[in-house]
Design an enzyme around this catalytic site. Structure first.
Site, mmCIF file in Angstrom:
data_model
loop_
_atom_site.group_PDB
_atom_site.id
_atom_site.type_symbol
_atom_site.label_atom_id
_atom_site.label_comp_id
_atom_site.label_asym_id
_atom_site.label_seq_id
_atom_site.Cartn_x
_atom_site.Cartn_y
_atom_site.Cartn_z
ATOM 1 N N GLN A 70 19.588 27.372 64.163
ATOM 2 C CA GLN A 70 18.165 27.322 63.808
ATOM 3 C C GLN A 70 17.862 28.402 62.777
ATOM 4 O O GLN A 70 18.466 29.467 62.797
ATOM 5 C CB GLN A 70 17.293 27.614 65.035
ATOM 6 C CG GLN A 70 17.438 26.636 66.168
ATOM 7 C CD GLN A 70 16.829 25.286 65.869
ATOM 8 O OE1 GLN A 70 15.992 25.161 64.991
ATOM 9 N NE2 GLN A 70 17.256 24.294 66.601
HETATM 10 N N1 LIG Z 1 25.675 10.174 66.278
HETATM 11 C C1 LIG Z 1 26.172 11.398 66.407
HETATM 12 N N2 LIG Z 1 25.434 12.365 66.963
HETATM 13 C C2 LIG Z 1 25.986 13.598 67.095
HETATM 14 C C3 LIG Z 1 27.308 13.891 66.680
HETATM 15 N N3 LIG Z 1 27.557 15.190 66.955
HETATM 16 C C4 LIG Z 1 26.436 15.677 67.518
HETATM 17 N N4 LIG Z 1 25.496 14.726 67.618
HETATM 18 C C5 LIG Z 1 24.141 14.865 68.177
HETATM 19 O O1 LIG Z 1 23.428 15.765 67.363
HETATM 20 C C6 LIG Z 1 22.545 16.543 68.152
HETATM 21 C C7 LIG Z 1 22.759 18.014 67.874
HETATM 22 O O2 LIG Z 1 24.024 18.422 68.369
HETATM 23 P P1 LIG Z 1 24.327 19.935 68.809
HETATM 24 O O3 LIG Z 1 25.775 19.981 69.152
HETATM 25 O O4 LIG Z 1 23.353 20.392 69.805
HETATM 26 O O5 LIG Z 1 24.082 20.666 67.410
HETATM 27 P P2 LIG Z 1 24.313 22.202 67.029
HETATM 28 O O6 LIG Z 1 24.961 22.207 65.680
HETATM 29 O O7 LIG Z 1 25.050 22.884 68.108
HETATM 30 O O8 LIG Z 1 22.821 22.727 66.899
HETATM 31 P P3 LIG Z 1 22.263 24.232 67.137
HETATM 32 O O9 LIG Z 1 22.758 24.667 68.475
HETATM 33 O O10 LIG Z 1 20.796 24.130 67.064
HETATM 34 O O11 LIG Z 1 22.811 25.056 66.010
HETATM 35 C C8 LIG Z 1 22.821 16.155 69.599
HETATM 36 O O12 LIG Z 1 21.817 15.267 70.012
HETATM 37 C C9 LIG Z 1 24.164 15.494 69.539
HETATM 38 O O13 LIG Z 1 24.314 14.505 70.531
HETATM 39 C C10 LIG Z 1 28.077 12.833 66.087
HETATM 40 O O14 LIG Z 1 29.228 12.978 65.697
HETATM 41 N N5 LIG Z 1 27.452 11.611 65.983
#
Ligand SMILES: Nc1nc2c(ncn2[C@@H]2O[C@H](COP(=O)(O)OP(=O)(O)OP(=O)(O)O)[C@@H](O)[C@H]2O)c(=O)[nH]1
Ligand SMILES: [Mg+2]
Lengths: 184, 345
Positions: A70
């Site tokens: 974020q």
């Molecule tokens: N369709 C799809 N959705 C994904 C994929 N990888 C992650 N997501 C979705 O994207 C959203 C964010 O994923 P997170 O893993 O929480 O993202 P992050 O990068 O850790 O985000 P922060 O913790 O805020 O930095 C979630 O709802 C996941 O299910 C993917 O390969 N395909």
């Protein structure tokens, strides 16, 4: 024997690597980490800080740091740079509207002295989405070809299906191992 | 990959000292040894369970794969209607198979996983090829965008002009693959709807809308809202995240795994969220439980994979307000009396 050589020897003995996962919020960092580790990905919340996971893979001990992306957390990223062997930059390939943000954040990181020795793996994530950009398009949008300071590689993947996660991590480990665990 | 414990915690001889404690320590040590033996035994048992599961996976996967292949080969020479129907079934089964693989990854060897992934890929390719041949392309034009599929990234080639690079300063790379990403954009005063078929498993983008009513009847994979002013946007269950940026004076309703809200003001969200909702740089955002309904909502919930019994709508993390114990002034729970109960068409 110089200090660096001693450090190198120590690492060699433990075969330990430190990987840092960064990227904009919503890119899928935590999902990649959990999927890679075989955990449930349906309960993941946006990261309000960081996660650290220690796991063994291919005879290496990996310390993986997954830091929240974020806007309000990005200024803390620098607290995690120290002794990073590999940087994993995760991109939401379907988020066309923030590709410029993504490019800027990445190029700022690559100027960081404390990340100078790290290998860069770019995961073009969410390839399962029909509207996602190909890894070639991401490579262009992030101007990866201009990077001369780091070893890098871009891999298209999906944290939801698990596709190509191993391929990416294996490349990263091989590259790091070739750098730090082979004879001077 | 061998996940190990997060951080080892040795039940060591910390703290106390002195001979009087010796007996106790020996006892503890002995206990620890026994536990270690137990742990190993258990690990071994788990191992054999994993092997058994692996067998089950392989045979189930193979049967199902053969079934899809059968369907596909029966397409040659069949008439349009039959091909359409068989392709549909083959697609649905392939999706199931992918799910099965995903669920089984935990105990599969890398080799098996790759093998299965490759088999799936080849099924998907065959389906696409047959569809291409037997059925005319259904172009996915969505929304009233005047620009055609704009700057589709040119195939990477060494001969590319050196100055072709960075996209405009707006920071928006859009238009590419317009046929694939679903969107509505640049609209004012419209009533917009999409059917389940149009958005199923897709990434949907709504941007620059004002005074619009939007109904998305279906289960997209993800949903992005950007630059929304005075709109009412209702959407069925989204399997992953909903991303909201720069929205004001609006009413939103959806179910999702994560909700990420940025730069948003004076907006009400009727929410079903299975993990967590967050706000960042927001003011006067209020939340209430998801209450919109439409005839195929149940099916869409199932398709999305969201847990219907888990709704954390009232727990919102504010990334600008990390003071523990003091509630954030930027969001609130919408009082029951003020909640909308009638959603109209
Ligand atoms: N369709 C799809 N959705 C994904 C994929 N990888 C992650 N997501 C979705 O994207 C959203 C964010 O994923 P997170 O893993 O929480 O993202 P992050 O990068 O850790 O985000 P922060 O913790 O805020 O930095 C979630 O709802 C996941 O299910 C993917 O390969 N395909
Ligand atoms: Mg995260």
């Amino acid at each position: 024997m110089g200090f660096l050589t001693i450090l190198k020897k120590m690492k060699q003995k433990e075969r330990e690597m430190r990987l840092l996962m960064l990227g904009l919020d919503n890119a899928g960092k935590t999902t990649i980490l959990k999927k890679f580790n075989g955990e449930d990905v349906s309960t993941i919340s946006p990261t309000l800080g960081f996660n650290i996971k220690t796991l063994e893979h291919k005879g290496f001990k990996l310390n993986i740091w997954d830091v929240g992306g974020q806007k309000s957390l990005r200024s803390y990223w620098k607290n995690y740079f120290e002794s990073t062997d590999g940087l994993v930059w995760v991109v939401d390939s379907a988020d066309r509207l923030r590709l410029q943000d993504c490019r800027q954040e990445l190029s700022a990181l690559l100027l960081e002295e404390r990340l100078a020795g790290a290998t860069l793996l770019v995961f073009a994530n969410k390839q399962d989405l029909p509207g996602s950009l190909s890894k070639e398009a991401i490579r262009e949008a992030l101007a990866l070809d201009e990077i001369k300071s780091h070893h890098w590689c871009i891999i298209g993947c999906s944290a939801v299906t698990g596709e190509n996660l191993l391929t990416g991590v294996d490349w990263l480990l091989d590259d790091i191992a070739a750098r730090i665990f082979t004879a001077d | 990959m061998d996940p190990t414990a997060e951080v080892g915690h040795e039940n060591g001889l910390s703290g106390e000292s002195g001979a009087a404690k010796m007996q106790e320590r020996l006892q503890k040590r002995h206990q620890a040894r026994i536990e270690e033996v137990e742990r190993r035994k258990e690990a071994k048992e788990n191992q054999s369970v994993a092997e058994e599961k692996g067998e089950y996976f392989s045979s189930t996967f193979a049967t199902e794969q053969a079934c899809v292949e059968e369907l596909l080969s029966s397409c040659s020479g069949a008439d349009r209607a039959a091909v359409t129907q068989r392709l549909e079934e083959a697609t649905a089964r392939t999706v199931q198979l992918q799910k099965f693989l995903n669920d089984s990854m935990l105990f599969l060897t890398q080799y098996k996983m790759r093998q299965a992934q490759a088999a799936l890929q080849s099924l998907q390719t065959s389906i696409a090829e047959i569809r291409e041949k037997a059925l005319p392309k259904k172009k996915f034009a969505f929304g009233a965008r005047s620009k055609g599929p704009g700057n589709v990234p040119a195939p990477v080639s060494d001969a590319a002009p050196p100055d072709a690079a960075p996209p405009a300063d707006s920071g928006e790379v859009d238009g590419a693959d317009a046929s694939e990403q679903c969107f509505f954009s640049n609209m004012d005063d419209e009533f917009l709807t999409k059917t389940s078929e149009e958005i199923q498993k897709r990434d949907v983008l709504l941007s620059h809308l004002s005074n619009c009513k939007v109904r998305l009847f279906g289960s997209p994979s993800t949903l992005h809202l950007k630059h929304i002013d005075s709109c009412e946007i209702l959407c069925g269950p989204v399997s992953t995240s909903v991303f909201v940026d720069s929205c004001r004076n609006s009413t939103l309703a959806f179910a999702c795994q994560q909700l990420r809200t940025h730069n948003t003001t004076d907006t009400q969200v009727y929410l079903h969220v299975t993990s967590r909702a967050i706000v960042e740089d927001c003011h006067r955002v209020s939340v209430a439980p998801f209450s919109w309904s439409y005839p195929t909502l149940d099916e869409d919930f199932t398709a999305s994979g969201l847990d219907r019994d888990r709704n954390n709508w009232s727990q919102v993390d504010d990334f600008n307000w990390l003071a523990a114990g003091i509630p954030s002034p930027n969001w609130s729970i919408l009082p029951e009396a003020d909640r909308k109960t009638n959603w109209g068409p």
